[in-house]
Write an enzyme that holds these catalytic residues in place. Sequence first.
Site, PDB file in Angstrom:
ATOM      1  N   ASP A 105       5.989   6.927  -5.086  1.00  0.00           N
ATOM      2  CA  ASP A 105       6.376   7.711  -4.163  1.00  0.00           C
ATOM      3  C   ASP A 105       6.764   9.028  -4.960  1.00  0.00           C
ATOM      4  O   ASP A 105       6.488  10.268  -4.594  1.00  0.00           O
ATOM      5  CB  ASP A 105       7.783   7.524  -3.501  1.00  0.00           C
ATOM      6  CG  ASP A 105       7.575   6.481  -2.461  1.00  0.00           C
ATOM      7  OD1 ASP A 105       6.273   6.008  -2.265  1.00  0.00           O
ATOM      8  OD2 ASP A 105       8.330   5.923  -1.806  1.00  0.00           O
TER       9      ASP A 105
HETATM   10  P1  NAP Z   1       8.412   3.209  -5.228  1.00  0.00           P
HETATM   11  O1  NAP Z   1       7.548   4.359  -4.619  1.00  0.00           O
HETATM   12  O2  NAP Z   1       9.097   2.132  -4.633  1.00  0.00           O
HETATM   13  O3  NAP Z   1       6.852   2.449  -5.930  1.00  0.00           O
HETATM   14  C1  NAP Z   1       7.259   1.171  -6.645  1.00  0.00           C
HETATM   15  C2  NAP Z   1       5.835   0.945  -6.952  1.00  0.00           C
HETATM   16  O4  NAP Z   1       5.973  -0.162  -8.022  1.00  0.00           O
HETATM   17  C3  NAP Z   1       5.157   0.181  -6.001  1.00  0.00           C
HETATM   18  O5  NAP Z   1       4.166   1.146  -5.583  1.00  0.00           O
HETATM   19  C4  NAP Z   1       4.631  -1.229  -6.415  1.00  0.00           C
HETATM   20  O6  NAP Z   1       3.316  -1.296  -6.354  1.00  0.00           O
HETATM   21  C5  NAP Z   1       4.778  -0.803  -7.856  1.00  0.00           C
HETATM   22  N1  NAP Z   1       5.341  -2.328  -8.574  1.00  0.00           N
HETATM   23  C6  NAP Z   1       6.021  -3.416  -8.034  1.00  0.00           C
HETATM   24  N2  NAP Z   1       6.421  -4.183  -9.037  1.00  0.00           N
HETATM   25  C7  NAP Z   1       5.359  -3.952  -9.848  1.00  0.00           C
HETATM   26  C8  NAP Z   1       5.171  -4.613 -10.944  1.00  0.00           C
HETATM   27  N3  NAP Z   1       5.704  -5.947 -11.262  1.00  0.00           N
HETATM   28  N4  NAP Z   1       4.339  -4.262 -12.147  1.00  0.00           N
HETATM   29  C9  NAP Z   1       3.821  -2.859 -11.773  1.00  0.00           C
HETATM   30  N5  NAP Z   1       3.726  -2.227 -10.614  1.00  0.00           N
HETATM   31  C10 NAP Z   1       4.899  -2.840  -9.735  1.00  0.00           C
HETATM   32  O7  NAP Z   1       8.990   3.575  -6.624  1.00  0.00           O
HETATM   33  P2  NAP Z   1       9.469   4.947  -7.345  1.00  0.00           P
HETATM   34  O8  NAP Z   1       8.141   5.632  -7.367  1.00  0.00           O
HETATM   35  O9  NAP Z   1      10.190   4.791  -8.182  1.00  0.00           O
HETATM   36  O10 NAP Z   1      10.372   5.755  -5.933  1.00  0.00           O
HETATM   37  C11 NAP Z   1      11.491   5.382  -5.703  1.00  0.00           C
HETATM   38  C12 NAP Z   1      11.529   5.480  -4.200  1.00  0.00           C
HETATM   39  O11 NAP Z   1      12.794   4.582  -3.727  1.00  0.00           O
HETATM   40  C13 NAP Z   1      11.524   6.662  -3.557  1.00  0.00           C
HETATM   41  O12 NAP Z   1      10.973   6.804  -2.326  1.00  0.00           O
HETATM   42  C14 NAP Z   1      12.871   7.089  -3.193  1.00  0.00           C
HETATM   43  O13 NAP Z   1      13.332   7.907  -2.401  1.00  0.00           O
HETATM   44  C15 NAP Z   1      13.463   5.778  -2.927  1.00  0.00           C
HETATM   45  N6  NAP Z   1      14.924   5.500  -3.028  1.00  0.00           N
HETATM   46  C16 NAP Z   1      15.434   5.730  -4.326  1.00  0.00           C
HETATM   47  C17 NAP Z   1      17.080   5.817  -4.557  1.00  0.00           C
HETATM   48  C18 NAP Z   1      17.542   5.832  -6.054  1.00  0.00           C
HETATM   49  O14 NAP Z   1      18.768   6.265  -6.076  1.00  0.00           O
HETATM   50  N7  NAP Z   1      16.796   5.802  -7.005  1.00  0.00           N
HETATM   51  C19 NAP Z   1      17.696   5.136  -3.409  1.00  0.00           C
HETATM   52  C20 NAP Z   1      17.169   4.753  -2.511  1.00  0.00           C
HETATM   53  C21 NAP Z   1      15.892   4.972  -2.236  1.00  0.00           C
HETATM   54  P3  NAP Z   1       2.448  -2.568  -6.388  1.00  0.00           P
HETATM   55  O15 NAP Z   1       3.204  -3.485  -5.249  1.00  0.00           O
HETATM   56  O16 NAP Z   1       1.165  -2.616  -6.069  1.00  0.00           O
HETATM   57  O17 NAP Z   1       2.473  -3.383  -7.683  1.00  0.00           O
END
Ligand code: NAP
Length: 599
Positions: A525
Amino acid sequence: MTTELEIGLYIFMLAGFLGYHLITRVPPLLHTPLMSATNAIAAISLVGSLVVCGSDYSNVRYGWICATLGFLAVTCSTTNAVGGFLITDRMLGMFRTSAEKRETGSNFRWGLIAVGVVSLAAIVYAIVWKRRHAGHAGVGAHALQFSYIISAAMFILGLKGLSSPKWARRGMQLAACGMLLAVLGTLFDEKIVSFTLIIIGFVVGSIVGGGMGLQIPMTAVPQRTALSHSLGALAACLVGIAEFVRYEDMHAPRLVALDFEVIVGALTFTGSLIAAAKLQELLPGRPITYKGQNFLSIVVLAIVATIGVYLVVSQRASPLFYLMVFLALVFGLLLVVPIGAADMPTVIALLNSYGGLADASMGFVLMNKIQIITGSLDGTSGFLLALLMCRAMNRSAANVLFGAFGKVESEDEAAKAAAAKGTVRSISHEEAAVLFENARSVIIVPGYGMAVAQAQHAVAELADILREQGADVKYAIHPVAGRMPGHMNVLLAEANVPYDQLHEMEEVNPSFPEADIALVVGANDVTNPAAKSNKASPLYGMPILEVDRAKSIIVLKRSMRPGFAGVDNDLYYNEKCMMLFGDAKQSITKLIGEMKALI
Ligand code: NAP
């Protein structure tokens, strides 16, 4: 309004403003330690618990209940204080610059032993002194006043230290000393006459908290923080119940504070337990929604509020009080169960804020100024952190609490949409190794997938190899990458990456056009260009890492499944983008093997 209450309200307000200024100066790098630090400071509920535990109940009906509740509160708060400060110290010990990394090892273990011995000696001395000088109330009162004033200053300076990783650890050690001083001062309180339960509570809490603080892995910090909130809130609730059982000197303002303390304490307790269980995957992580869910929550909350008002107006020790506590516990469950696990960090920050407010209310009930100060600091910190997270995700707090964001079904639907969308280029480990061999500038973009794969050590090794080959390597950190604020910073610090190599979003975005490779490690994301260009996307408006501007992009993930927001990533269809499918840790390990073979 009594003068004491008026002073208490002024203190609460001023501490809140001070908290606002201190917390806004904490860099995103230190947001996870901040959560853990304020959580440890919130264990100040210990001072109120000590008084309730050690008081003389010989003339109180059901006095044993008050002493037992006080004992449980001392145990919970000690667990919180010891565990919270230890894990914060461990975390902050990992944040070092390249120059600091080269310096020799830490004296942490010896420091810890020394602090433990000094604390024990000081507590024993305070208890012995108290027993010998039982009649010298004046000296005890002075010890109490001065210890509270000094410890309040130490807490404030401790939080101030978090404005830079350079001072953060020392600041938190100062805050831990402040906690010790406040506890020691409280032992001189003339109301405390019995120490047996207090000592047992200290011992049990120190063992449990010490075990948690030293053993828990950094990846489990969010659930530990949630568990810790639940213990702090439980302590506040138990102290409130004990005060109600005793029912002395209950005028309307004190009853308002007492109502608030037990209601907020109870709902924070159950809400935090559910949050911890979801993060630990003991409960399903998806939002659990049902028909009439908001209506039921509102009805329960309305009954709780009505009983609270009745108790204040009637000024009677009515058994309805216990129904109110029970329903507040139920409300905590109703509030958090419908929220998905991925939103838990924001919920935890909000619950942190509630816990602080419960602490401050306890301060008003017991007229204890140090609790009012720290409760207000904690309340402000949790609230601000939750708002910062919502802003970085471009979502409102209401959407987080009631939006049931991140449902699993939407992920599947998005996966289907992705399949129908167009061409995605994949790349092999061998091809990727050749690209890296020729790269002069690489930006690594870690995300939640790096945490899932536990790939941080492999990522750090790859960065070291690239640097040895003469490439410039930077880490680009999005404020909400992962599942808690500063998640990536903590993981990379654990893998010994100096924090001066980590670059925040605004700082690193202009560097992408010069980067030969942007390596996206399980981030999704936070790299989605739709956030800038597609008004229909749920991510629209969220600031992103502009990976699409790099000369080439390599994405490590297992499939085309979407991330937290459940939306397809336009980046993967970019002609500069190549997908290296597989678990991030395994992919990087293979990639390193191929690169070594090329040398
Ligand atoms: P993300 O959008 O959730 O994407 C994580 C990606 O990691 C997934 O597409 C997944 O794809 C991949 N993944 C999972 N396991 C894996 C593995 N073992 N090896 C390789 N890839 C793997 O994560 P992000 O880009 O870090 O974004 C964070 C999201 O969380 C944002 O939408 C944010 O708003 C939200 N959020 C963050 C917080 C905070 O405080 N940080 C709090 C609440 C919400 P596959 O399944 O295809 O592998």
